[in-house]
Design a protein around this motif. Structure first.
Motif, PDB file in Angstrom:
ATOM      1  N   GLY A 301       0.792  -1.220   0.000  1.00 24.29           N
ATOM      2  CA  GLY A 301       0.000   0.000   0.000  1.00 24.29           C
ATOM      3  C   GLY A 301       0.827   1.274   0.000  1.00 24.29           C
ATOM      4  N   GLU A 302       2.074   1.183  -0.429  1.00 21.04           N
ATOM      5  CA  GLU A 302       2.969   2.341  -0.441  1.00 21.04           C
ATOM      6  C   GLU A 302       2.943   3.013  -1.809  1.00 21.04           C
ATOM      7  OE1 GLU A 302       6.845   1.185   1.040  1.00 21.04           O
ATOM      8  OE2 GLU A 302       5.918  -0.277   2.388  1.00 21.04           O
ATOM      9  N   VAL A 303       3.292   4.314  -1.850  1.00 22.98           N
ATOM     10  CA  VAL A 303       3.271   5.052  -3.108  1.00 22.98           C
ATOM     11  C   VAL A 303       4.664   5.338  -3.654  1.00 22.98           C
ATOM     12  CG1 VAL A 303       1.022   6.103  -2.666  1.00 22.98           C
ATOM     13  CG2 VAL A 303       3.113   7.283  -1.935  1.00 22.98           C
ATOM     14  N   GLU A 304       5.709   5.057  -2.845  1.00 22.23           N
ATOM     15  CA  GLU A 304       7.072   5.222  -3.336  1.00 22.23           C
ATOM     16  C   GLU A 304       7.981   4.199  -2.677  1.00 22.23           C
ATOM     17  OE1 GLU A 304       9.131   8.922  -2.139  1.00 22.23           O
ATOM     18  OE2 GLU A 304       7.424   9.306  -0.821  1.00 22.23           O
ATOM     19  N   SER A 305       9.131   3.985  -3.281  1.00 26.13           N
ATOM     20  CA  SER A 305      10.108   3.025  -2.760  1.00 26.13           C
ATOM     21  C   SER A 305      11.101   3.741  -1.849  1.00 26.13           C
ATOM     22  CB  SER A 305      10.866   2.369  -3.917  1.00 26.13           C
ATOM     23  OG  SER A 305      12.022   1.687  -3.441  1.00 26.13           O
ATOM     24  N   PRO A 306      11.391   3.191  -0.672  1.00 27.20           N
ATOM     25  CA  PRO A 306      12.408   3.806   0.177  1.00 27.20           C
ATOM     26  C   PRO A 306      13.811   3.696  -0.420  1.00 27.20           C
ATOM     27  CG  PRO A 306      11.694   1.705   1.103  1.00 27.20           C
ATOM     28  CD  PRO A 306      10.778   2.010  -0.032  1.00 27.20           C
ATOM     29  N   ARG A 307      13.986   2.786  -1.341  1.00 24.44           N
ATOM     30  CA  ARG A 307      15.283   2.615  -1.983  1.00 24.44           C
ATOM     31  C   ARG A 307      15.498   3.628  -3.108  1.00 24.44           C
ATOM     32  NH1 ARG A 307      19.603   2.880  -2.895  1.00 24.44           N
ATOM     33  NH2 ARG A 307      21.076   1.391  -3.730  1.00 24.44           N
ATOM     34  N   LEU A 308      14.418   4.080  -3.711  1.00 27.46           N
ATOM     35  CA  LEU A 308      14.474   5.110  -4.751  1.00 27.46           C
ATOM     36  C   LEU A 308      13.255   5.998  -4.578  1.00 27.46           C
ATOM     37  CD1 LEU A 308      15.838   6.321  -7.238  1.00 27.46           C
ATOM     38  CD2 LEU A 308      14.652   4.641  -8.646  1.00 27.46           C
ATOM     39  N   THR A 309      13.376   6.954  -3.674  1.00 27.24           N
ATOM     40  CA  THR A 309      12.247   7.809  -3.333  1.00 27.24           C
ATOM     41  C   THR A 309      11.986   8.837  -4.428  1.00 27.24           C
ATOM     42  OG1 THR A 309      13.595   9.471  -2.216  1.00 27.24           O
ATOM     43  CG2 THR A 309      12.868   7.577  -0.889  1.00 27.24           C
ATOM     44  N   TRP A 310      10.847   9.502  -4.319  1.00 26.01           N
ATOM     45  CA  TRP A 310      10.548  10.591  -5.257  1.00 26.01           C
ATOM     46  C   TRP A 310      11.601  11.689  -5.131  1.00 26.01           C
ATOM     47  CZ3 TRP A 310       4.545  11.136  -4.188  1.00 26.01           C
ATOM     48  CH2 TRP A 310       3.909   9.958  -4.623  1.00 26.01           C
ATOM     49  N   ASP A 311      12.017  11.979  -3.911  1.00 30.74           N
ATOM     50  CA  ASP A 311      13.049  12.999  -3.727  1.00 30.74           C
ATOM     51  C   ASP A 311      14.369  12.590  -4.369  1.00 30.74           C
ATOM     52  OD1 ASP A 311      11.417  14.775  -2.389  1.00 30.74           O
ATOM     53  OD2 ASP A 311      12.106  14.217  -0.380  1.00 30.74           O
ATOM     54  N   ASP A 312      14.684  11.293  -4.339  1.00 29.08           N
ATOM     55  CA  ASP A 312      15.905  10.810  -4.999  1.00 29.08           C
ATOM     56  C   ASP A 312      15.866  11.104  -6.493  1.00 29.08           C
ATOM     57  OD1 ASP A 312      16.914   9.775  -2.614  1.00 29.08           O
ATOM     58  OD2 ASP A 312      16.143   7.753  -2.992  1.00 29.08           O
ATOM     59  N   THR A 313      14.740  10.781  -7.113  1.00 25.07           N
ATOM     60  CA  THR A 313      14.597  11.022  -8.552  1.00 25.07           C
ATOM     61  C   THR A 313      14.635  12.513  -8.862  1.00 25.07           C
ATOM     62  OG1 THR A 313      13.418   8.963  -9.024  1.00 25.07           O
ATOM     63  CG2 THR A 313      12.984  10.818 -10.489  1.00 25.07           C
ATOM     64  N   LEU A 314      13.958  13.319  -8.050  1.00 19.91           N
ATOM     65  CA  LEU A 314      13.974  14.771  -8.269  1.00 19.91           C
ATOM     66  C   LEU A 314      15.393  15.328  -8.167  1.00 19.91           C
ATOM     67  CD1 LEU A 314      10.799  15.825  -6.250  1.00 19.91           C
ATOM     68  CD2 LEU A 314      11.049  15.817  -8.748  1.00 19.91           C
ATOM     69  N   ALA A 315      16.182  14.818  -7.231  1.00 19.96           N
ATOM     70  CA  ALA A 315      17.560  15.294  -7.062  1.00 19.96           C
ATOM     71  C   ALA A 315      18.412  14.964  -8.277  1.00 19.96           C
ATOM     72  CB  ALA A 315      18.171  14.700  -5.799  1.00 19.96           C
ATOM     73  N   VAL A 316      18.274  13.759  -8.807  1.00 19.51           N
ATOM     74  CA  VAL A 316      19.013  13.375 -10.014  1.00 19.51           C
ATOM     75  C   VAL A 316      18.595  14.241 -11.198  1.00 19.51           C
ATOM     76  CG1 VAL A 316      19.356  11.520 -11.709  1.00 19.51           C
ATOM     77  CG2 VAL A 316      19.479  11.008  -9.261  1.00 19.51           C
ATOM     78  N   MET A 317      17.281  14.460 -11.345  1.00 17.23           N
ATOM     79  CA  MET A 317      16.799  15.298 -12.437  1.00 17.23           C
ATOM     80  C   MET A 317      17.330  16.726 -12.304  1.00 17.23           C
ATOM     81  SD  MET A 317      15.208  13.244 -14.392  1.00 17.23           S
ATOM     82  CE  MET A 317      15.051  14.606 -15.536  1.00 17.23           C
ATOM     83  N   ALA A 318      17.387  17.246 -11.074  1.00 21.01           N
ATOM     84  CA  ALA A 318      17.893  18.603 -10.869  1.00 21.01           C
ATOM     85  C   ALA A 318      19.369  18.706 -11.243  1.00 21.01           C
ATOM     86  CB  ALA A 318      17.685  19.021  -9.414  1.00 21.01           C
ATOM     87  N   THR A 319      20.144  17.678 -10.907  1.00 23.17           N
ATOM     88  CA  THR A 319      21.559  17.677 -11.301  1.00 23.17           C
ATOM     89  C   THR A 319      21.694  17.670 -12.813  1.00 23.17           C
ATOM     90  OG1 THR A 319      22.323  16.589  -9.271  1.00 23.17           O
ATOM     91  CG2 THR A 319      23.707  16.342 -11.222  1.00 23.17           C
ATOM     92  N   MET A 320      20.910  16.853 -13.493  1.00 24.85           N
ATOM     93  CA  MET A 320      21.003  16.791 -14.953  1.00 24.85           C
ATOM     94  C   MET A 320      20.492  18.071 -15.600  1.00 24.85           C
ATOM     95  SD  MET A 320      20.456  12.784 -15.979  1.00 24.85           S
ATOM     96  CE  MET A 320      18.717  12.733 -15.631  1.00 24.85           C
ATOM     97  N   ASP A 321      19.495  18.702 -15.004  1.00 21.17           N
ATOM     98  CA  ASP A 321      19.055  20.009 -15.499  1.00 21.17           C
ATOM     99  C   ASP A 321      20.207  21.015 -15.455  1.00 21.17           C
ATOM    100  OD1 ASP A 321      16.507  19.033 -15.878  1.00 21.17           O
ATOM    101  OD2 ASP A 321      15.554  20.303 -14.357  1.00 21.17           O
ATOM    102  N   GLU A 322      20.948  21.008 -14.352  1.00 19.10           N
ATOM    103  CA  GLU A 322      22.069  21.937 -14.213  1.00 19.10           C
ATOM    104  C   GLU A 322      23.190  21.605 -15.195  1.00 19.10           C
ATOM    105  OE1 GLU A 322      24.639  24.970 -13.010  1.00 19.10           O
ATOM    106  OE2 GLU A 322      22.453  24.723 -12.930  1.00 19.10           O
ATOM    107  N   VAL A 323      23.454  20.333 -15.412  1.00 15.90           N
ATOM    108  CA  VAL A 323      24.449  19.932 -16.418  1.00 15.90           C
ATOM    109  C   VAL A 323      24.036  20.448 -17.792  1.00 15.90           C
ATOM    110  CG1 VAL A 323      25.455  17.970 -17.655  1.00 15.90           C
ATOM    111  CG2 VAL A 323      25.278  17.907 -15.152  1.00 15.90           C
ATOM    112  N   ARG A 324      22.776  20.245 -18.156  1.00 14.55           N
ATOM    113  CA  ARG A 324      22.314  20.714 -19.467  1.00 14.55           C
ATOM    114  C   ARG A 324      22.379  22.229 -19.577  1.00 14.55           C
ATOM    115  NH1 ARG A 324      17.423  20.138 -21.386  1.00 14.55           N
ATOM    116  NH2 ARG A 324      16.308  19.530 -19.495  1.00 14.55           N
TER     117      ARG A 324
END
Length: 334
Positions: A301-324
């Motif tokens: 009944g969970e909506v995200e994984s503790p191993r790859l949280t929504w915040d984890d994905t957002l952080a990676v996307m933010a890093t790649m945004d800055e690289v671009r």
């Protein structure tokens, strides 16, 4: 050393495959061969492609178009395997139909699109996760165990590369700006996510890149800085098949992760006191581990994984945004 849970022990779940390309085929094979899940439907914009995919992977139901797929009552979860440029649209389509969603990496084109998906998932109460399969592999779990035990001391440097050689084709998704092509989102996401996994969110991002004739990144070198001395040095390219290895160096030793570091593989620990040992559990497939994670979290009944949280994905996307931003790559419609 603790082992990763066998994907076959995960609860059964019924998958719908959105998109019928190469990565979707690999996912379907892994799910069918290594989990208790069912592949119940596939959707494609082209009837013949959907039917060929269904026949190849033993899927009973085909849909022409994606709305019919996400509204199929047989389906519990949707695996989104379309180009990066379409992830936002297709994830939202599935979420609005009340389906759980696993979205291929890179999760979206940018952090804003990712935030929109997670906001919709939170409101709908459905599970969503980025399909960064590396996070769930046995050797990565073992790496964390070794590092957490202090075997190499404090991490000082992490390096990782991912390069593949592709002939230039302006129509290919890899080179097309309108499909969010380029090395970073397709290949570089692996070393970036790997660095985030072991070092967290960087304090500073430094990047240089070279662009293709179509204006997407053909090659990128990245340095991420953490605190006073830790750094990650990462590289990605569309122009050469690189070793795809990773090295994690600490104050008490280092770990050499064999290529391809993002697939099931082995690693070697070399301590400064002279002790050397290896972890060896290679395997040809690994996508079943992320599929099993989805099934377990949905059943709980969970909506995200503790191993790859929504915040984890957002952080990676933010890093790649800055690289671009630093290398001068934008996509139409951003």
């Amino acid at each position: 050393m603790a082992r990763t849970e066998d994907p076959r022990t995960a609860p059964p779940i019924r998958w719908g495959i959105l998109g019928a390309g190469g990565i979707a085929a690999a996912f379907a094979d892994a799910v069918r061969e290594h989990t208790r899940a069912q592949l119940v439907a596939v959707g494609s914009r082209h009837r013949d492609r959907a039917e060929r995919f269904a026949t190849a992977h033993g899927i009973p139901t085909t849909h022409v178009g994606y709305r019919q797929l996400v509204e199929d009552p047989q389906v519990d979860a949707i695996y989104v395997a379309t180009p990066h440029s379409e992830h936002r649209e297709h994830a939202l389509l599935a979420i609005r139909a009340g389906k759980h969603v696993l979205v291929e990496k890179s999760f979206t084109r940018n952090v804003g699109e990712a935030q929109e998906i997670f906001a919709a998932a939170r409101e709908a109460g459905v599970f969503v996760m980025e399909a960064m399969w590396t996070r769930f592999l046995p050797h990565v779990a073992a790496l964390h165990q070794v590092i957490d035990a202090g075997e190499i001391g404090e991490i000082v440097n992490l390096s990782a590369d991912h390069g593949q050689a592709f002939a230039f084709d302006p129509a290919s998704r890899l080179f097309a700006p309108e499909l969010a092509g380029g090395a970073l989102l397709d290949l570089g996401v692996y070393p970036v996510s790997f660095a985030h996994d072991f070092l967290g969110v960087p304090d500073a991002v430094h990047a240089v890149g070279a662009l293709t004739e179509t204006g997407v990144d053909g090659q990128v070198s990245i340095v991420l800085s953490y605190g006073e001395r830790a750094q990650a040095t990462l590289s990605t390219t569309l122009w050469s098949r690189t070793p795809t290895v990773a090295l994690i160096s600490g104050t008490e030793g280092n770990i050499q992760v064999a290529g391809s570091f993002y697939r099931p593989t082995s690693f070697r620990v070399q301590r400064t006191d002279g002790r050397v040992w290896s972890f060896d559990q290679p395997g040809s497939k690994g996508l079943q581990f992320e599929a099993a994670e989805v099934a377990r979290r949905v059943a709980a009944g969970e909506v995200e994984s503790p191993r790859l949280t929504w915040d984890d994905t957002l952080a990676v996307m933010a890093t790649m945004d800055e690289v671009r931003r630093q290398i001068g790559v934008t996509y139409p419609g951003e």
